[in-house]
Motif scaffolding. Sequence first.
Motif, PDB file in Angstrom:
ATOM      1  N   THR A 104       0.832  -1.199   0.000  1.00 24.43           N
ATOM      2  CA  THR A 104       0.000   0.000   0.000  1.00 24.43           C
ATOM      3  C   THR A 104       0.877   1.264   0.000  1.00 24.43           C
ATOM      4  N   PRO A 105       0.560   2.234  -0.865  1.00 23.63           N
ATOM      5  CA  PRO A 105       1.429   3.423  -0.979  1.00 23.63           C
ATOM      6  C   PRO A 105       1.223   4.427   0.159  1.00 23.63           C
ATOM      7  N   LEU A 106       1.518   4.039   1.381  1.00 22.54           N
ATOM      8  CA  LEU A 106       1.410   4.954   2.523  1.00 22.54           C
ATOM      9  C   LEU A 106       2.809   5.262   3.030  1.00 22.54           C
ATOM     10  N   TYR A 107       3.222   6.549   2.883  1.00 19.53           N
ATOM     11  CA  TYR A 107       4.587   6.904   3.298  1.00 19.53           C
ATOM     12  C   TYR A 107       4.634   8.311   3.867  1.00 19.53           C
ATOM     13  N   ASN A 108       3.530   8.683   4.550  1.00 19.63           N
ATOM     14  CA  ASN A 108       3.485   9.994   5.175  1.00 19.63           C
ATOM     15  C   ASN A 108       4.357   9.982   6.431  1.00 19.63           C
ATOM     16  N   ASN A 109       5.511  10.631   6.347  1.00 20.64           N
ATOM     17  CA  ASN A 109       6.401  10.697   7.509  1.00 20.64           C
ATOM     18  C   ASN A 109       7.003   9.344   7.886  1.00 20.64           C
ATOM     19  N   LYS A 110       7.066   8.428   6.935  1.00 14.69           N
ATOM     20  CA  LYS A 110       7.645   7.110   7.230  1.00 14.69           C
ATOM     21  C   LYS A 110       8.005   6.405   5.927  1.00 14.69           C
ATOM     22  N   TYR A 111       8.809   5.335   6.030  1.00 18.33           N
ATOM     23  CA  TYR A 111       9.084   4.504   4.860  1.00 18.33           C
ATOM     24  C   TYR A 111       7.903   3.587   4.610  1.00 18.33           C
ATOM     25  N   LEU A 112       7.838   3.029   3.407  1.00 20.45           N
ATOM     26  CA  LEU A 112       6.793   2.043   3.089  1.00 20.45           C
ATOM     27  C   LEU A 112       6.906   0.824   3.997  1.00 20.45           C
ATOM     28  N   THR A 113       5.773   0.189   4.271  1.00 20.49           N
ATOM     29  CA  THR A 113       5.804  -1.100   4.971  1.00 20.49           C
ATOM     30  C   THR A 113       5.810  -2.178   3.884  1.00 20.49           C
ATOM     31  N   ASP A 114       6.963  -2.344   3.255  1.00 19.88           N
ATOM     32  CA  ASP A 114       6.990  -3.241   2.097  1.00 19.88           C
ATOM     33  C   ASP A 114       7.833  -4.495   2.336  1.00 19.88           C
ATOM     34  N   LYS A 115       8.183  -4.750   3.608  1.00 17.46           N
ATOM     35  CA  LYS A 115       8.991  -5.952   3.890  1.00 17.46           C
ATOM     36  C   LYS A 115       8.382  -6.726   5.047  1.00 17.46           C
ATOM     37  N   GLU A 116       8.437  -8.053   4.937  1.00 19.72           N
ATOM     38  CA  GLU A 116       8.191  -8.884   6.116  1.00 19.72           C
ATOM     39  C   GLU A 116       9.441  -9.729   6.305  1.00 19.72           C
ATOM     40  N   TYR A 117       9.778  -9.955   7.553  1.00 23.54           N
ATOM     41  CA  TYR A 117      11.027 -10.647   7.867  1.00 23.54           C
ATOM     42  C   TYR A 117      10.746 -12.076   8.297  1.00 23.54           C
ATOM     43  N   CYS A 118      11.619 -12.975   7.863  1.00 22.94           N
ATOM     44  CA  CYS A 118      11.538 -14.348   8.327  1.00 22.94           C
ATOM     45  C   CYS A 118      12.931 -14.686   8.862  1.00 22.94           C
ATOM     46  N   LEU A 119      13.018 -14.810  10.176  1.00 20.12           N
ATOM     47  CA  LEU A 119      14.326 -15.081  10.795  1.00 20.12           C
ATOM     48  C   LEU A 119      14.549 -16.586  10.830  1.00 20.12           C
ATOM     49  N   TYR A 120      15.749 -16.994  10.436  1.00 21.99           N
ATOM     50  CA  TYR A 120      16.067 -18.427  10.470  1.00 21.99           C
ATOM     51  C   TYR A 120      17.176 -18.640  11.500  1.00 21.99           C
ATOM     52  N   PHE A 121      16.906 -19.484  12.488  1.00 26.12           N
ATOM     53  CA  PHE A 121      17.900 -19.798  13.518  1.00 26.12           C
ATOM     54  C   PHE A 121      18.196 -21.284  13.474  1.00 26.12           C
ATOM     55  N   ARG A 122      19.467 -21.632  13.587  1.00 27.83           N
ATOM     56  CA  ARG A 122      19.806 -23.059  13.620  1.00 27.83           C
ATOM     57  C   ARG A 122      21.051 -23.334  14.436  1.00 27.83           C
ATOM     58  N   LYS A 123      21.026 -24.535  15.023  1.00 31.38           N
ATOM     59  CA  LYS A 123      22.194 -25.056  15.724  1.00 31.38           C
ATOM     60  C   LYS A 123      22.221 -26.519  15.337  1.00 31.38           C
ATOM     61  N   ASN A 124      23.124 -26.914  14.503  1.00 31.49           N
ATOM     62  CA  ASN A 124      23.118 -28.232  13.856  1.00 31.49           C
ATOM     63  C   ASN A 124      21.847 -28.455  13.033  1.00 31.49           C
ATOM     64  N   GLY A 125      21.145 -27.409  12.698  1.00 33.85           N
ATOM     65  CA  GLY A 125      19.936 -27.532  11.869  1.00 33.85           C
ATOM     66  C   GLY A 125      20.333 -27.708  10.410  1.00 33.85           C
ATOM     67  N   TYR A 126      19.380 -28.231   9.625  1.00 26.81           N
ATOM     68  CA  TYR A 126      19.669 -28.622   8.241  1.00 26.81           C
ATOM     69  C   TYR A 126      19.320 -27.476   7.293  1.00 26.81           C
ATOM     70  N   CYS A 127      20.321 -27.018   6.535  1.00 26.35           N
ATOM     71  CA  CYS A 127      20.046 -25.964   5.547  1.00 26.35           C
ATOM     72  C   CYS A 127      20.811 -26.318   4.282  1.00 26.35           C
ATOM     73  N   ASN A 128      20.083 -26.788   3.266  1.00 19.02           N
ATOM     74  CA  ASN A 128      20.761 -27.323   2.095  1.00 19.02           C
ATOM     75  C   ASN A 128      20.021 -26.963   0.798  1.00 19.02           C
ATOM     76  N   PRO A 129      20.017 -25.648   0.428  1.00 15.28           N
ATOM     77  CA  PRO A 129      19.324 -25.263  -0.815  1.00 15.28           C
ATOM     78  C   PRO A 129      19.922 -25.995  -2.007  1.00 15.28           C
ATOM     79  N   GLN A 130      19.046 -26.412  -2.932  1.00 11.69           N
ATOM     80  CA  GLN A 130      19.506 -27.232  -4.060  1.00 11.69           C
ATOM     81  C   GLN A 130      19.773 -26.402  -5.311  1.00 11.69           C
ATOM     82  N   SER A 131      19.512 -25.106  -5.260  1.00  5.67           N
ATOM     83  CA  SER A 131      19.783 -24.282  -6.441  1.00  5.67           C
ATOM     84  C   SER A 131      20.104 -22.855  -6.005  1.00  5.67           C
TER      85      SER A 131
END
Length: 228
Positions: A104-131
Amino acid sequence: MIKQIPDKSIDLIIIDPPYLIKNTNGGSRTRLAKSIRNMNNQIKEKNLTNGIQKEILKELIRVQKNINIYIWCNHKQIPDYLEYFVKNLNCKFDILIWNKSNTTPLYNNKYLTDKEYCLYFRKNGYCNPQSYAEAKTVYYMPINKSDKNKYKHPTIKPLKIIKTLIKNSSKEGDIILDCFSGSGTTCVAAKELNRQYIGIEIDPEYHKISIDRLNGILANGQTSMFMS
Ligand SMILES: C[S@@+](CC[C@H](N)C(=O)[O-])C[C@H]1O[C@@H](n2cnc3c(N)ncnc32)[C@H](O)[C@@H]1O
């Protein structure tokens, strides 16, 4: 309900708990502002603005075989999660971003709300992108209005992103937990990728929608030809 899940039984957790949102009221009378206010009211009525209780994090750690967890959040919640998982538990982390190309184009006195964050935490966790594409950390994708209409959840996440997270951080047959499952996006993605899944949802309306969705039924009662 999470207390009923045995210790060290879950391979991957993907959660999208309520965000911490202080003010959901806008003052403007334009049609755009009104429609945003309606959506924000729905988010508030469904108690989706209170964030997460810290005690649940302990339970999330308890049920995992290794720490392997994705948590959707807004920017205000990032410091607390980093403190808990990185500073205190010494996890590796990544910050993934859904950049909403049609925000939504709302930026009166602020930046756009154009991001959502997904935090990834791991300890011996599996992370193996194939591409190369699946290893990227920024997803450029519009807000999924058609899924919102189909499954009547105001904060539904894109199935495509969730499927990428599942492919990258689990194997076929693994058990995936989403204890804030909403319209069931994580469960549907897990089912389509031959993973086992546990979804927990407190709101009876969303719970029913997610069960129907897993059975290929849209929120308006029609049967969907394609599980998308
Ligand atoms: C941000 S939404 C999740 C949306 C989901 N990712 C999707 O794609 O549909 C958060 C969900 O958590 C649910 N919720 C809030 N508190 C909960 C609790 N204590 N236990 C289970 N579910 C809860 C809310 O009802 C809401 O549907």
